[in-house]
Design a protein around this motif. Structure first.
Motif, PDB file in Angstrom:
ATOM      1  N   THR A  80      -5.298   5.703  -9.339  1.00 38.09           N
ATOM      2  CA  THR A  80      -5.133   5.653  -7.889  1.00 38.09           C
ATOM      3  C   THR A  80      -6.409   6.041  -7.160  1.00 38.09           C
ATOM      4  OG1 THR A  80      -4.345   7.935  -7.759  1.00 38.09           O
ATOM      5  CG2 THR A  80      -2.684   6.221  -8.061  1.00 38.09           C
TER       6      THR A  80
ATOM      7  N   HIS B 120       0.175  -6.983  -8.925  1.00 38.57           N
ATOM      8  CA  HIS B 120       1.501  -6.381  -8.992  1.00 38.57           C
ATOM      9  C   HIS B 120       2.179  -6.550 -10.347  1.00 38.57           C
ATOM     10  CE1 HIS B 120       2.886 -10.483  -8.315  1.00 38.57           C
ATOM     11  NE2 HIS B 120       4.101 -10.085  -8.640  1.00 38.57           N
TER      12      HIS B 120
ATOM     13  N   LEU C 164       2.918   7.531 -10.310  1.00 34.38           N
ATOM     14  CA  LEU C 164       3.519   7.432  -8.987  1.00 34.38           C
ATOM     15  C   LEU C 164       4.384   6.178  -9.001  1.00 34.38           C
ATOM     16  CD1 LEU C 164       0.452   8.203  -6.705  1.00 34.38           C
ATOM     17  CD2 LEU C 164       2.327   9.734  -7.275  1.00 34.38           C
TER      18      LEU C 164
ATOM     19  N   ASP D  76       6.690   3.383  -6.701  1.00 34.37           N
ATOM     20  CA  ASP D  76       6.828   2.848  -5.357  1.00 34.37           C
ATOM     21  C   ASP D  76       7.778   1.658  -5.400  1.00 34.37           C
ATOM     22  OD1 ASP D  76       6.238   2.895  -2.626  1.00 34.37           O
ATOM     23  OD2 ASP D  76       4.710   1.356  -2.842  1.00 34.37           O
TER      24      ASP D  76
ATOM     25  N   GLU E  78       0.846  -1.190   0.000  1.00 34.16           N
ATOM     26  CA  GLU E  78       0.000   0.000   0.000  1.00 34.16           C
ATOM     27  C   GLU E  78       0.886   1.246   0.000  1.00 34.16           C
ATOM     28  OE1 GLU E  78      -3.721   0.397   2.452  1.00 34.16           O
ATOM     29  OE2 GLU E  78      -2.429   1.815   3.506  1.00 34.16           O
ATOM     30  N   PHE E  79       0.479   2.233  -0.784  1.00 33.73           N
ATOM     31  CA  PHE E  79       1.203   3.502  -0.753  1.00 33.73           C
ATOM     32  C   PHE E  79       0.227   4.659  -0.826  1.00 33.73           C
ATOM     33  CE2 PHE E  79       1.150   2.011  -5.090  1.00 33.73           C
ATOM     34  CZ  PHE E  79       0.897   3.120  -5.863  1.00 33.73           C
ATOM     35  N   ARG E  80       0.657   5.766  -0.270  1.00 36.63           N
ATOM     36  CA  ARG E  80      -0.194   6.960  -0.204  1.00 36.63           C
ATOM     37  C   ARG E  80      -0.236   7.654  -1.551  1.00 36.63           C
ATOM     38  NH1 ARG E  80      -1.629   7.859   4.884  1.00 36.63           N
ATOM     39  NH2 ARG E  80      -0.323   7.034   6.531  1.00 36.63           N
ATOM     40  N   THR E  81      -1.418   8.185  -1.876  1.00 32.40           N
ATOM     41  CA  THR E  81      -1.586   8.863  -3.158  1.00 32.40           C
ATOM     42  C   THR E  81      -1.870  10.350  -2.981  1.00 32.40           C
ATOM     43  OG1 THR E  81      -3.916   8.240  -3.190  1.00 32.40           O
ATOM     44  CG2 THR E  81      -2.371   6.774  -4.305  1.00 32.40           C
TER      45      THR E  81
ATOM     46  N   ILE F 181      10.390  -2.031  -8.738  1.00 31.01           N
ATOM     47  CA  ILE F 181       9.748  -0.720  -8.706  1.00 31.01           C
ATOM     48  C   ILE F 181       8.430  -0.840  -9.445  1.00 31.01           C
ATOM     49  CG2 ILE F 181       9.900   1.697  -9.420  1.00 31.01           C
ATOM     50  CD1 ILE F 181      12.958   1.380  -9.236  1.00 31.01           C
ATOM     51  N   TYR F 182       7.396  -0.246  -8.871  1.00 34.03           N
ATOM     52  CA  TYR F 182       6.068  -0.285  -9.467  1.00 34.03           C
ATOM     53  C   TYR F 182       5.639   1.120  -9.848  1.00 34.03           C
ATOM     54  CZ  TYR F 182       6.057  -4.957  -7.614  1.00 34.03           C
ATOM     55  OH  TYR F 182       6.379  -6.255  -7.362  1.00 34.03           O
TER      56      TYR F 182
ATOM     57  N   ASP G  86       9.638  -1.672  -3.881  1.00 30.50           N
ATOM     58  CA  ASP G  86       9.439  -2.733  -2.899  1.00 30.50           C
ATOM     59  C   ASP G  86      10.826  -3.229  -2.525  1.00 30.50           C
ATOM     60  OD1 ASP G  86       9.008  -5.015  -1.430  1.00 30.50           O
ATOM     61  OD2 ASP G  86       7.381  -5.743  -2.703  1.00 30.50           O
TER      62      ASP G  86
ATOM     63  N   THR H  80      -5.066   6.327  -0.770  1.00 30.00           N
ATOM     64  CA  THR H  80      -4.079   5.248  -0.858  1.00 30.00           C
ATOM     65  C   THR H  80      -4.430   4.331  -2.019  1.00 30.00           C
ATOM     66  OG1 THR H  80      -5.306   3.778   0.611  1.00 30.00           O
ATOM     67  CG2 THR H  80      -3.632   5.180   1.637  1.00 30.00           C
TER      68      THR H  80
END
Length: 80
Positions: A45, A68, A27, A29, A2-5, A37-38, A31, A49
């Motif tokens: 989004t 993913h 964006l 992110d 999970e990542f913030r948007t 990298i994603y 891992d 999140t």
């Protein structure tokens, strides 16, 4: 994963929360466990999140799952 948007910062009169719409196209992110990298487009989004799933949901919901593999940096760059 999970990542913030959207970002938040503290101000004297409270918090200021802003999204990334019309500021960036993607964006990114990383891992650190898998060293991948994603990338996800801002249009895909959620408002606060976004979650990228490694495994299927317990209720087997596939329509609303961000798998993913579709967001790996290499996958996105190949599509551009």
């Amino acid at each position: 994963m999970e990542f913030r948007t959207r970002r938040a910062r503290t101000k004297s009169d409270g918090y200021e929360r802003t999204g990334y719409e019309r500021k960036v196209d993607y964006l990114a992110d990383p891992d650190i466990r898998t060293e991948e990298i994603y990338l996800i487009t801002v249009d895909e989004t959620g408002p606060t999140t976004t979650t990228i799933r490694y495994e299927p949901a317990a209720n087997n919901d596939r329509a609303n799952a961000n798998r993913h593999a579709g967001y790996r940096l290499e996958t996105i760059l190949d599509e551009l």
